[in-house]
Design a protein around this motif. Structure first.
Motif: not given
Length: 299
Positions: A77-95
């Motif tokens: 669920v996107n919690g804010a608009a964007g990403p915008l320039a400079g934003d650094d997002l990471r998602l780790d997934v383990s199954v």
């Protein structure tokens, strides 16, 4: 019980600019002691917000059937608009082994221009243990006019793990020119004679015990020469791929096919890759799913 954490419970990450966002999220699923699926970790950090949306127990005696695996469904669920320039997002997934994770998003991600330093960035790092399955199919990434976005996805599969990975990109919102995007996809499969290699340290070359399944890099944007020419997009504004991997494709895969706006390419390894172009997101999704073996609609 699953553990849930937010930004207040993780080590603080230095913020170099007030206009940029640094976010880290994680999801980890495993099979419980009685065979039921277990959500071991669900960590969110705005704007990367994860929500548990379903748990389905597997069918007794059918653990090798991918449709019968105990399944956990999680939505982004996107919690804010964007990403915008400079934003650094990471998602780790383990199954974990013997369990299936279905990972979806509730809406498209819209990459926007901003005032931060450098491009926006989303890194997805996933690993799947023997007998596990990851079905990752987020809604499209829309690259708005003026945006500069980077998507990097790395997946490590154990020898008997399964993967279904869909990526869709829309160049610009309705009626506007596109921004720029660089998408990088790396998928490695553990050698069957090297058990327990999942989770081992990676290097930039050919890691010991791993076989590269796919290396793909896609650069799109107004500065790319001939982007809308017949050798590239041919005027299309939607481009996507669907990677399917698993032990059932360890031998000869499905026959290669080429049709209007879509192709299917068997890989040298346990899988095949579907690539498609279209004028809109709906047509793109239909072309990708129609080329599955067997054909299927997206759940």
């Amino acid at each position: 019980m699953p553990t849930t954490a937010d930004a207040s419970s993780r080590p603080a990450t230095p913020r170099t600019d007030r206009t940029t966002v640094r976010a880290y999220a994680a999801v980890r699923v495993e099979r419980g002691p009685h065979g039921a699926p277990r959500l071991a970790e669900l960590r969110s950090d705005v704007p990367v917000v994860l929500r548990l949306t379903g748990v389905t127990p597997g069918r007794t005696g059918a653990s090798t059937d991918t449709n019968s695996l105990p399944t956990v469904t999680v939505h982004l669920v996107n919690g804010a608009a964007g990403p915008l320039a400079g934003d650094d997002l990471r998602l780790d997934v383990s199954v974990g082994g013997g369990v299936r994770l279905v990972l979806r998003s509730v809406a498209a991600t819209v990459a926007l221009p901003g005032h931060g330093p450098g491009p926006s960035r989303l890194v997805v790092d996933a690993e799947v243990a023997d007998g596990g399955e990851l079905d990752f199919g987020p809604e499209p990434t829309v690259v708005a006019d003026g945006a500069d976005h980077r998507m990097m996805t790395e997946v490590r599969l154990a020898a008997t793990a399964r993967l279904r990975l869909r990526e869709e990109i829309l160049l610009g919102r309705f009626g506007e020119p596109p921004g720029s995007i660089l998408s990088t996809l790396r998928v490695d499969v553990a050698r069957a004679d090297d058990p327990g290699v999942v989770g081992a340290a990676r290097t930039d070359g050919a890691p010991s015990g791993w076989t590269p399944l796919l290396r793909q890099e896609l650069l799109l944007g107004p500065s790319v020469p001939g982007l809308q020419g017949p050798a590239q997009l041919g005027g299309a504004r939607a481009v996507g791929s669907l990677l399917v991997a698993g032990p059932e494709w360890a031998g000869p895969g499905p026959e290669p096919t080429v049709a209007a706006g879509v192709s299917r390419l068997p890989l040298t390894g346990p899988g095949y890759l579907v690539s498609a172009l279209a004028d809109d997101a709906v047509t793109l999704r239909r072309r990708l799913t129609a080329a599955l073996v067997p054909p299927a609609e997206d759940p």
